[in-house]
Design a protein around this motif. Structure first.
Motif, PDB file in Angstrom:
ATOM      1  N   UNK A 138       2.564  12.107 -18.985  1.00 32.18           N
ATOM      2  CA  UNK A 138       3.721  12.156 -18.099  1.00 32.18           C
ATOM      3  C   UNK A 138       3.306  12.276 -16.641  1.00 32.18           C
ATOM      4  N   UNK A 139       2.008  12.220 -16.386  1.00 33.80           N
ATOM      5  CA  UNK A 139       1.573  12.106 -14.999  1.00 33.80           C
ATOM      6  C   UNK A 139       2.100  10.807 -14.408  1.00 33.80           C
ATOM      7  N   UNK A 140       2.636   9.933 -15.278  1.00 39.74           N
ATOM      8  CA  UNK A 140       3.312   8.730 -14.783  1.00 39.74           C
ATOM      9  C   UNK A 140       4.460   9.119 -13.869  1.00 39.74           C
ATOM     10  N   UNK A 141       5.088  10.255 -14.140  1.00 36.76           N
ATOM     11  CA  UNK A 141       6.178  10.735 -13.298  1.00 36.76           C
ATOM     12  C   UNK A 141       5.677  10.931 -11.868  1.00 36.76           C
ATOM     13  N   UNK A 142       4.524  11.578 -11.729  1.00 33.37           N
ATOM     14  CA  UNK A 142       3.956  11.768 -10.393  1.00 33.37           C
ATOM     15  C   UNK A 142       3.612  10.453  -9.729  1.00 33.37           C
ATOM     16  N   UNK A 143       3.048   9.529 -10.520  1.00 33.69           N
ATOM     17  CA  UNK A 143       2.723   8.209  -9.975  1.00 33.69           C
ATOM     18  C   UNK A 143       3.959   7.460  -9.510  1.00 33.69           C
ATOM     19  N   UNK A 144       5.021   7.556 -10.305  1.00 30.49           N
ATOM     20  CA  UNK A 144       6.269   6.885  -9.939  1.00 30.49           C
ATOM     21  C   UNK A 144       6.848   7.478  -8.659  1.00 30.49           C
ATOM     22  N   UNK A 145       6.788   8.784  -8.541  1.00 29.04           N
ATOM     23  CA  UNK A 145       7.320   9.421  -7.335  1.00 29.04           C
ATOM     24  C   UNK A 145       6.467   9.089  -6.113  1.00 29.04           C
ATOM     25  N   UNK A 146       5.141   8.957  -6.304  1.00 28.34           N
ATOM     26  CA  UNK A 146       4.294   8.529  -5.181  1.00 28.34           C
ATOM     27  C   UNK A 146       4.634   7.099  -4.759  1.00 28.34           C
ATOM     28  N   UNK A 147       4.928   6.243  -5.733  1.00 26.96           N
ATOM     29  CA  UNK A 147       5.310   4.866  -5.388  1.00 26.96           C
ATOM     30  C   UNK A 147       6.639   4.844  -4.634  1.00 26.96           C
ATOM     31  N   UNK A 148       7.531   5.779  -4.952  1.00 29.97           N
ATOM     32  CA  UNK A 148       8.830   5.825  -4.282  1.00 29.97           C
ATOM     33  C   UNK A 148       8.740   6.433  -2.891  1.00 29.97           C
ATOM     34  N   UNK A 149       7.700   7.256  -2.651  1.00 33.73           N
ATOM     35  CA  UNK A 149       7.565   7.944  -1.364  1.00 33.73           C
ATOM     36  C   UNK A 149       7.365   6.938  -0.237  1.00 33.73           C
ATOM     37  N   UNK A 150       8.262   6.968   0.711  1.00 31.07           N
ATOM     38  CA  UNK A 150       8.157   6.077   1.862  1.00 31.07           C
ATOM     39  C   UNK A 150       8.389   4.626   1.518  1.00 31.07           C
ATOM     40  N   UNK A 151       9.015   4.354   0.377  1.00 35.32           N
ATOM     41  CA  UNK A 151       9.197   2.969  -0.061  1.00 35.32           C
ATOM     42  C   UNK A 151      10.312   2.261   0.685  1.00 35.32           C
ATOM     43  N   UNK A 152      11.097   2.983   1.484  1.00 34.91           N
ATOM     44  CA  UNK A 152      12.166   2.337   2.230  1.00 34.91           C
ATOM     45  C   UNK A 152      11.607   1.374   3.280  1.00 34.91           C
ATOM     46  N   UNK A 153      10.413   1.683   3.785  1.00 33.64           N
ATOM     47  CA  UNK A 153       9.851   0.872   4.866  1.00 33.64           C
ATOM     48  C   UNK A 153       9.112  -0.361   4.359  1.00 33.64           C
ATOM     49  N   UNK A 154       8.776  -0.409   3.073  1.00 34.54           N
ATOM     50  CA  UNK A 154       7.974  -1.510   2.570  1.00 34.54           C
ATOM     51  C   UNK A 154       8.855  -2.563   1.900  1.00 34.54           C
ATOM     52  N   UNK A 155       8.439  -3.790   1.976  1.00 39.23           N
ATOM     53  CA  UNK A 155       9.174  -4.873   1.327  1.00 39.23           C
ATOM     54  C   UNK A 155       8.265  -5.632   0.376  1.00 39.23           C
ATOM     55  N   UNK A 156       7.101  -5.073   0.073  1.00 39.58           N
ATOM     56  CA  UNK A 156       6.118  -5.758  -0.756  1.00 39.58           C
ATOM     57  C   UNK A 156       5.924  -5.021  -2.065  1.00 39.58           C
ATOM     58  N   UNK A 157       5.619  -5.779  -3.082  1.00 40.93           N
ATOM     59  CA  UNK A 157       5.328  -5.177  -4.379  1.00 40.93           C
ATOM     60  C   UNK A 157       3.891  -4.657  -4.423  1.00 40.93           C
ATOM     61  N   UNK A 158       3.058  -5.084  -3.487  1.00 41.40           N
ATOM     62  CA  UNK A 158       1.669  -4.631  -3.396  1.00 41.40           C
ATOM     63  C   UNK A 158       1.649  -3.277  -2.686  1.00 41.40           C
ATOM     64  N   UNK A 159       1.003  -2.254  -3.290  1.00 41.35           N
ATOM     65  CA  UNK A 159       0.916  -0.950  -2.610  1.00 41.35           C
ATOM     66  C   UNK A 159       0.310  -1.114  -1.220  1.00 41.35           C
ATOM     67  N   UNK A 160       0.883  -0.397  -0.238  1.00 41.75           N
ATOM     68  CA  UNK A 160       0.454  -0.604   1.142  1.00 41.75           C
ATOM     69  C   UNK A 160      -0.040   0.655   1.840  1.00 41.75           C
ATOM     70  N   UNK A 161      -0.252   1.734   1.083  1.00 44.04           N
ATOM     71  CA  UNK A 161      -0.772   2.953   1.689  1.00 44.04           C
ATOM     72  C   UNK A 161      -1.636   3.669   0.654  1.00 44.04           C
ATOM     73  N   UNK A 162      -2.474   4.591   1.090  1.00 48.94           N
ATOM     74  CA  UNK A 162      -3.288   5.329   0.111  1.00 48.94           C
ATOM     75  C   UNK A 162      -2.440   6.069  -0.930  1.00 48.94           C
ATOM     76  N   UNK A 163      -1.299   6.633  -0.508  1.00 48.37           N
ATOM     77  CA  UNK A 163      -0.433   7.326  -1.473  1.00 48.37           C
ATOM     78  C   UNK A 163       0.119   6.344  -2.495  1.00 48.37           C
ATOM     79  N   UNK A 164       0.501   5.160  -2.057  1.00 43.33           N
ATOM     80  CA  UNK A 164       1.016   4.154  -2.989  1.00 43.33           C
ATOM     81  C   UNK A 164      -0.080   3.681  -3.949  1.00 43.33           C
TER      82      UNK A 164
END
Length: 188
Positions: A28-54
């Motif tokens: 369930x660490x997937x939950x943490x990964x999912x929340x990291x992907x959501x963090x600051x996701x309003x500014x991104x328009x790409x499916x490719x992770x664009x920051x170290x947190x992503x």
């Protein structure tokens, strides 16, 4: 303390399936990964992770989904080894009905505006915890081990659904959900 008491009563023959389901639940660490992907996701328009947190969220999500799928698959196969031809028929597919109602209610709260999404997501999260604990308790006995495996799958599904709702409430953009779908599907 409760976890210790549950695991202490496990028959030696069921230690391997118990560990496999525990491994899947710990995924369930997937939950943490999912929340990291959501963090600051309003500014991104790409499916490719664009920051170290992503990127860390992406790696955590892939590895976690591998852990989840593998844990339940191994546990199911191990429990099938104990199955006798004289065992009664299992109807575990019927567990899908209340699971679908619970996740459908979460979807109704999210998309139709029925009820409060935060309250519903919290209730689904509590159901997730209860199912995961019941899964470990179910694996303590050979007669209830298959039920424990199914409850573990339901608990993890509820936890992921609740986290998806939390991502939505946090304002995650569509690419964050696409990342979770691609990474989760590739991991399992």
């Amino acid at each position: 303390l409760a976890g210790y008491q549950v695991v202490w009563g496990v028959a030696p023959a069921l230690h391997s399936p118990l560990m496999a389901v525990t491994n899947a639940i710990s995924g369930m660490t997937a939950v943490g990964g999912m929340l990291l992907l959501a963090h600051g996701a309003q500014e991104t328009a790409s499916i490719i992770p664009d920051s170290p947190a992503h990127w860390m969220g992406a790696v955590a999500t892939v590895l976690s989904f591998v852990n989840i799928a593998g844990g339940f698959l191994v546990s199911g196969k191990m429990l099938d080894l104990f199955r006798r031809p004289t065992d009664p028929e299992d109807y575990f597919e019927l567990y899908g009905i209340p699971a679908a109602v619970l996740i459908g209610g979460l979807g109704a709260a999210a998309y139709a505006g029925i009820g409060n999404l935060g309250t519903t997501a919290g209730a689904v999260g509590i159901a997730s915890a209860i199912c995961c604990i019941a899964a470990i308790a179910g694996l303590a006995n050979q007669q209830t081990a298959r039920t424990g495996n199914v409850l573990g799958m339901a608990g993890v599904a509820f936890g992921l659904a609740s986290t998806t709702a939390d991502m939505s409430m946090a304002g995650a953009a569509l690419p964050a959900f696409e990342q979770v779908g691609v990474l989760g599907g590739g991991g399992s």
